[in-house]
Design a protein around this motif. Structure first.
Motif, mmCIF file in Angstrom:
data_model
loop_
_atom_site.group_PDB
_atom_site.id
_atom_site.type_symbol
_atom_site.label_atom_id
_atom_site.label_comp_id
_atom_site.label_asym_id
_atom_site.label_seq_id
_atom_site.Cartn_x
_atom_site.Cartn_y
_atom_site.Cartn_z
ATOM 1 N N ASP A 8 0.842 -1.198 0.000
ATOM 2 C CA ASP A 8 0.000 0.000 0.000
ATOM 3 C C ASP A 8 0.879 1.251 0.000
ATOM 4 O O ASP A 8 0.654 2.174 -0.793
ATOM 5 C CB ASP A 8 -0.930 0.023 1.210
ATOM 6 N N ILE A 9 1.888 1.285 0.867
ATOM 7 C CA ILE A 9 2.800 2.435 0.908
ATOM 8 C C ILE A 9 3.463 2.621 -0.446
ATOM 9 O O ILE A 9 3.538 3.734 -0.971
ATOM 10 C CB ILE A 9 3.871 2.254 2.010
ATOM 11 N N TYR A 10 3.934 1.534 -1.021
ATOM 12 C CA TYR A 10 4.612 1.612 -2.318
ATOM 13 C C TYR A 10 3.681 2.184 -3.397
ATOM 14 O O TYR A 10 4.061 3.090 -4.139
ATOM 15 C CB TYR A 10 5.133 0.236 -2.734
ATOM 16 N N TYR A 11 2.465 1.670 -3.476
ATOM 17 C CA TYR A 11 1.533 2.147 -4.506
ATOM 18 C C TYR A 11 1.106 3.591 -4.256
ATOM 19 O O TYR A 11 0.933 4.364 -5.190
ATOM 20 C CB TYR A 11 0.319 1.230 -4.624
ATOM 21 N N TRP A 12 0.941 3.983 -2.999
ATOM 22 C CA TRP A 12 0.614 5.382 -2.707
ATOM 23 C C TRP A 12 1.786 6.284 -3.067
ATOM 24 O O TRP A 12 1.602 7.358 -3.614
ATOM 25 C CB TRP A 12 0.265 5.567 -1.238
ATOM 26 N N ALA A 13 3.010 5.842 -2.741
ATOM 27 C CA ALA A 13 4.206 6.648 -3.023
ATOM 28 C C ALA A 13 4.405 6.828 -4.523
ATOM 29 O O ALA A 13 4.873 7.870 -4.972
ATOM 30 C CB ALA A 13 5.439 6.008 -2.397
ATOM 31 N N THR A 14 4.036 5.827 -5.291
ATOM 32 C CA THR A 14 4.195 5.902 -6.751
ATOM 33 C C THR A 14 2.907 6.368 -7.440
ATOM 34 O O THR A 14 2.816 6.326 -8.668
ATOM 35 C CB THR A 14 4.649 4.543 -7.318
ATOM 36 N N LYS A 15 1.951 6.794 -6.633
ATOM 37 C CA LYS A 15 0.662 7.312 -7.107
ATOM 38 C C LYS A 15 -0.083 6.325 -8.003
ATOM 39 O O LYS A 15 -0.757 6.702 -8.951
ATOM 40 C CB LYS A 15 0.847 8.651 -7.835
ATOM 41 N N ASN A 16 0.027 5.062 -7.673
ATOM 42 C CA ASN A 16 -0.672 4.022 -8.416
ATOM 43 C C ASN A 16 -1.954 3.672 -7.664
ATOM 44 O O ASN A 16 -2.104 2.601 -7.092
ATOM 45 C CB ASN A 16 0.239 2.790 -8.563
ATOM 46 N N TYR A 17 -2.882 4.616 -7.665
ATOM 47 C CA TYR A 17 -4.106 4.498 -6.872
ATOM 48 C C TYR A 17 -5.107 3.505 -7.450
ATOM 49 O O TYR A 17 -6.050 3.129 -6.771
ATOM 50 C CB TYR A 17 -4.782 5.857 -6.712
ATOM 51 N N GLU A 18 -4.912 3.072 -8.696
ATOM 52 C CA GLU A 18 -5.823 2.074 -9.270
ATOM 53 C C GLU A 18 -5.630 0.737 -8.556
ATOM 54 O O GLU A 18 -6.577 -0.010 -8.380
ATOM 55 C CB GLU A 18 -5.570 1.872 -10.769
ATOM 56 N N VAL A 19 -4.400 0.445 -8.151
ATOM 57 C CA VAL A 19 -4.108 -0.810 -7.465
ATOM 58 C C VAL A 19 -4.530 -0.710 -6.003
ATOM 59 O O VAL A 19 -5.190 -1.591 -5.475
ATOM 60 C CB VAL A 19 -2.604 -1.159 -7.574
ATOM 61 N N THR A 20 -4.112 0.365 -5.341
ATOM 62 C CA THR A 20 -4.448 0.582 -3.928
ATOM 63 C C THR A 20 -4.907 2.025 -3.755
ATOM 64 O O THR A 20 -4.080 2.941 -3.767
ATOM 65 C CB THR A 20 -3.227 0.314 -3.018
ATOM 66 N N PRO A 21 -6.213 2.246 -3.643
ATOM 67 C CA PRO A 21 -6.713 3.616 -3.475
ATOM 68 C C PRO A 21 -6.130 4.277 -2.222
ATOM 69 O O PRO A 21 -5.881 3.622 -1.215
ATOM 70 C CB PRO A 21 -8.227 3.435 -3.336
ATOM 71 N N LEU A 22 -5.909 5.577 -2.308
ATOM 72 C CA LEU A 22 -5.357 6.356 -1.198
ATOM 73 C C LEU A 22 -6.474 6.686 -0.215
ATOM 74 O O LEU A 22 -7.448 7.354 -0.571
ATOM 75 C CB LEU A 22 -4.726 7.638 -1.736
ATOM 76 N N PRO A 23 -6.346 6.242 1.049
ATOM 77 C CA PRO A 23 -7.373 6.563 2.048
ATOM 78 C C PRO A 23 -7.390 8.062 2.361
ATOM 79 O O PRO A 23 -6.372 8.744 2.235
ATOM 80 C CB PRO A 23 -6.937 5.780 3.285
ATOM 81 N N ASP A 24 -8.533 8.551 2.775
ATOM 82 C CA ASP A 24 -8.682 9.970 3.102
ATOM 83 C C ASP A 24 -7.662 10.442 4.129
ATOM 84 O O ASP A 24 -7.172 11.561 4.043
ATOM 85 C CB ASP A 24 -10.102 10.257 3.623
ATOM 86 N N LYS A 25 -7.326 9.595 5.101
ATOM 87 C CA LYS A 25 -6.415 10.026 6.166
ATOM 88 C C LYS A 25 -5.020 10.365 5.649
ATOM 89 O O LYS A 25 -4.257 11.034 6.339
ATOM 90 C CB LYS A 25 -6.329 8.987 7.276
ATOM 91 N N TRP A 26 -4.657 9.940 4.439
ATOM 92 C CA TRP A 26 -3.323 10.229 3.895
ATOM 93 C C TRP A 26 -3.347 11.264 2.773
ATOM 94 O O TRP A 26 -2.291 11.661 2.279
ATOM 95 C CB TRP A 26 -2.654 8.938 3.396
ATOM 96 N N LYS A 27 -4.513 11.740 2.386
ATOM 97 C CA LYS A 27 -4.607 12.661 1.245
ATOM 98 C C LYS A 27 -3.925 14.007 1.491
ATOM 99 O O LYS A 27 -3.438 14.621 0.557
ATOM 100 C CB LYS A 27 -6.058 12.857 0.836
ATOM 101 N N GLN A 28 -3.855 14.471 2.728
ATOM 102 C CA GLN A 28 -3.216 15.755 3.043
ATOM 103 C C GLN A 28 -1.870 15.580 3.742
ATOM 104 O O GLN A 28 -1.338 16.530 4.311
ATOM 105 C CB GLN A 28 -4.154 16.607 3.916
#
Length: 151
Positions: free
Chosen positions: A106-126
């Motif tokens: 999840d961290i990896y996909y969020w860091a690489t902005k690959n949200y199709e694989v693992t959507p970014l939860p609201d708590k991390w958007k800001q």
């Protein structure tokens, strides 16, 4: 199948799970067990480290950044920790600590902005920390990436 982690990662060795089940049954741990879709799942809560000295936290976070278990996350997070950890405020250290409680992929996909694989939860958007991690993962200098030297 048995699963273990904050996000229910699969595990295979029942010898690891048996002591956890005993603790859960005795009510002596921060674990929970339930069945979902025919699978037994164990959820392990992160350890509460209130009052941890800042320098201990920096050392622990450096270690946790380098030893994730997935090479992609190890590489990305160890480079991030090497660049930013010494400059982080106590609030930023706390936020980074909470980010490291998330599953590696999840961290990896969020860091690489690959949200199709693992959507970014609201708590991390800001999250300032996640934004810095995303910027570092872009590798704008096109460097050959390697683990930073130990200090």
């Amino acid at each position: 199948m048995l699963r273990l982690s904050t996000q229910f990662r699969p595990i295979r060795a029942f010898s690891i799970v048996r002591p956890l089940l005993k603790n859960v049954e005795a009510g002596a741990s921060h674990h929970s067990v339930h069945e979902e879709n025919g699978e037994l799942k164990i959820k392990v809560e992160p350890i509460n480290r209130d009052g941890e000295p800042v320098e201990n936290k920096r050392r622990r976070l450096l270690y946790q950044s380098r030893k994730r278990g997935i090479l992609e996350s190890d590489l990305l997070l160890s480079r991030f920790a090497d660049k930013y950890l010494d400059k982080m405020t106590p609030d930023e250290l706390h936020e980074y600590d909470k980010l490291l409680d998330e599953p590696d992929w999840d961290i990896y996909y969020w860091a690489t902005k690959n949200y199709e694989v693992t959507p970014l939860p609201d708590k991390w958007k800001q999250s300032k920390i996640l934004k810095q991690l995303q910027e570092l993962s872009e590798n704008k200098e096109h460097e050959v990436l390697r683990m930073p030297d130990l200090k």
